[in-house]
Structures are given as C-alpha cells and as structure tokens.
Design an enzyme around this catalytic site. Structure first.
Site, PDB file in Angstrom:
ATOM      1  N   THR A  39       0.868  -1.451   0.160  1.00  0.00           N
ATOM      2  CA  THR A  39      -0.016   0.079  -0.053  1.00  0.00           C
ATOM      3  C   THR A  39       0.746   1.257   0.130  1.00  0.00           C
ATOM      4  O   THR A  39       0.573   2.288  -0.606  1.00  0.00           O
ATOM      5  CB  THR A  39      -0.814  -0.084   1.218  1.00  0.00           C
ATOM      6  OG1 THR A  39      -1.704  -1.230   1.343  1.00  0.00           O
ATOM      7  CG2 THR A  39      -1.698   1.204   1.308  1.00  0.00           C
ATOM      8  N   GLU A  40       1.999   1.200   0.924  1.00  0.00           N
ATOM      9  CA  GLU A  40       2.719   2.296   0.913  1.00  0.00           C
ATOM     10  C   GLU A  40       3.522   2.644  -0.315  1.00  0.00           C
ATOM     11  O   GLU A  40       3.569   3.837  -0.809  1.00  0.00           O
ATOM     12  CB  GLU A  40       3.800   2.238   1.976  1.00  0.00           C
ATOM     13  CG  GLU A  40       3.109   2.214   3.445  1.00  0.00           C
ATOM     14  CD  GLU A  40       2.830   3.541   3.812  1.00  0.00           C
ATOM     15  OE1 GLU A  40       3.029   4.660   3.142  1.00  0.00           O
ATOM     16  OE2 GLU A  40       2.185   3.757   5.007  1.00  0.00           O
ATOM     17  N   SER A  41       4.319   1.744  -0.915  1.00  0.00           N
ATOM     18  CA  SER A  41       5.177   2.081  -2.132  1.00  0.00           C
ATOM     19  C   SER A  41       4.993   1.195  -3.352  1.00  0.00           C
ATOM     20  O   SER A  41       5.898   1.181  -4.104  1.00  0.00           O
ATOM     21  CB  SER A  41       6.758   1.883  -1.439  1.00  0.00           C
ATOM     22  OG  SER A  41       6.824   0.260  -1.026  1.00  0.00           O
TER      23      SER A  41
END
Length: 238
Positions: free
Chosen positions: A144-146
């Site tokens: 989700t972040e990267s």
C-alpha cells in the site's frame, strides 16, 4: 474721464515656515519610499531568476542522459537577494546530486544495495519474526505504501518501501531509508511500537502510521480524514 487699467499683479502668498518644513519632510519620505520600492523590486527579480535557474538545473539532473556532461546553463553568478519583509517565503529546489550519486526518476538517490523481490520476502519474514508481527501485515503495508518500490518517495518526503518520514527514520537509527533491509526492519519496528502504544488495536496503529500519532491521540478514529480511512481499507484488503 478715462480709466487706465494696468496688468493685474498677484501677490505671492506667504508660506509659513512650518508649512515649508512639512513639505520638505513629506518630499523626503516620498523619495525614500520610492527608493525602497525600487530596491525591493530588484531583489524580487533576482530571487525569481535564481529560482528559475535552480528549476532548470533540477530538470537537467532528472532528464539529461547522453548530454549529461554538457553544460545546459552557462555559468551565472547572482548576488544574494534579501527578501523584503512581507514578501513571503520562497522554496528553492536543491539540484545538487545526492551523496550517493544522481537522482533516480522517483527523486530518490539509488541505494548502494540491490534487492530482488525474493530478498524482500526474506527480509519481511525476518522482520516479522523479530518484532512479533504477521508477515502478511508487513507485506500489505509495503504494497500500500510503495508498491514494493524501494526508491519510492512521496511529495511529503516519506521514503522507501515502508515510506518512513525523515524524522521517524532518524529516530529509528536508519542511515539509508532507500535500503530495503534498513527500511523494512525500521518500519516493522515502528509498527510494533504503535501497536504496543494502542494496546494491540490495529486500526489505531495503522491510522497513526498514516496520519500521525499526535492526530490520532487528539482526535481518535471518529475524525479520520478520508485518505486515512481509505488507507485502512487498502491495508486490510491487500
């Protein structure tokens, strides 16, 4: 009887000394004001030119390839412009290469170590075992972040696989946030700290990871911004 009319003579009105003094003082203030305005305009023009020059150099560092050795801009020296009060704040981009080399397309310096997806999976398993978290949770956060891009950088400055902010990374002892091993280990440790802080409540921990501990402590989950609500959903569905 005839009348002889001569030219009219208008007497110069007498100006008191106080009026003359006030007039001279006003003229002096006006001249000073105009000079200051001119200097401010000159300084603002110099500052604007500096900013454009820096932006052009940044574009060169990002996109120049074969002609990287050619100087796109001629050598130019600019006097330092002192911004006048009330002129606002300018943000000037630093176009100098990062210590580790030129910037990547994402704006991040390339890590000195390369890791395959298999290597990342091993790191996730190690971090999960060390900090007592489920590997799937760490994997979901990274996705989700990267999207598993170790050189990812957000507009806010978060970096690496688990998108650590510079201050958080420094507190966790990270020296290279773009190094997958340092980033995953530190990000997992930080997530463990948040879970401990909120007595194992995953929603509070993830909200704090995305929105910040201070915001969660002040407002709780009832006033989460839409971005953070969507973030929680993506983590749980990943």
């Amino acid at each position: 009887m005839s009348l002889k009319i001569g030219p009219a003579v208008t007497a110069t009105p007498h100006r008191p000394a106080n009026d003359r003094k006030a007039t001279r003082a006003f003229e002096t203030r006006l001249r000073t004001f105009l000079e200051q305005q001119s200097e401010q305009a000159r300084q603002m023009q110099e500052a604007s030119l500096q900013i454009h020059c820096c932006q052009l150099k940044l574009a060169r560092s990002l996109f120049a390839e074969e002609d990287a050795d050619q100087d796109v801009l001629p050598a130019m020296e600019f006097p330092k412009a002192e911004f006048p009060a009330g002129a606002g704040h300018w943000r000037i981009f630093d176009s100098s290469p990062a210590p580790g080399g030129p910037l990547t397309e994402s704006g991040a310096p390339p890590s000195n170590r390369s890791h395959s997806r298999t290597d990342m999976e091993h790191l996730i398993e190690r971090a999960a075992a060390r900090h007592g978290l489920a590997p799937d949770l760490i994997r979901s956060v990274i996705r989700t972040e990267s999207a598993f891009d170790p050189r990812a950088m957000s507009p806010a400055g978060a970096r690496g696989l688990m998108q650590l902010m510079p201050a958080t990374a420094a507190e966790l002892g990270v020296t290279d946030p773009f190094d997958p091993e340092q980033n995953i280990m530190a990000g997992t440790r930080y997530l463990r700290q948040l879970l401990d802080r909120y007595n194992g409540d995953l929603d509070h921990a993830l909200a704090a990871y995305n929105w910040g501990m201070g915001n969660v402590d002040r407002h709780g989950l009832a006033r989460l911004p839409e971005e953070t609500r969507n973030y929680l959903l993506r983590i749980k569905q990943a």
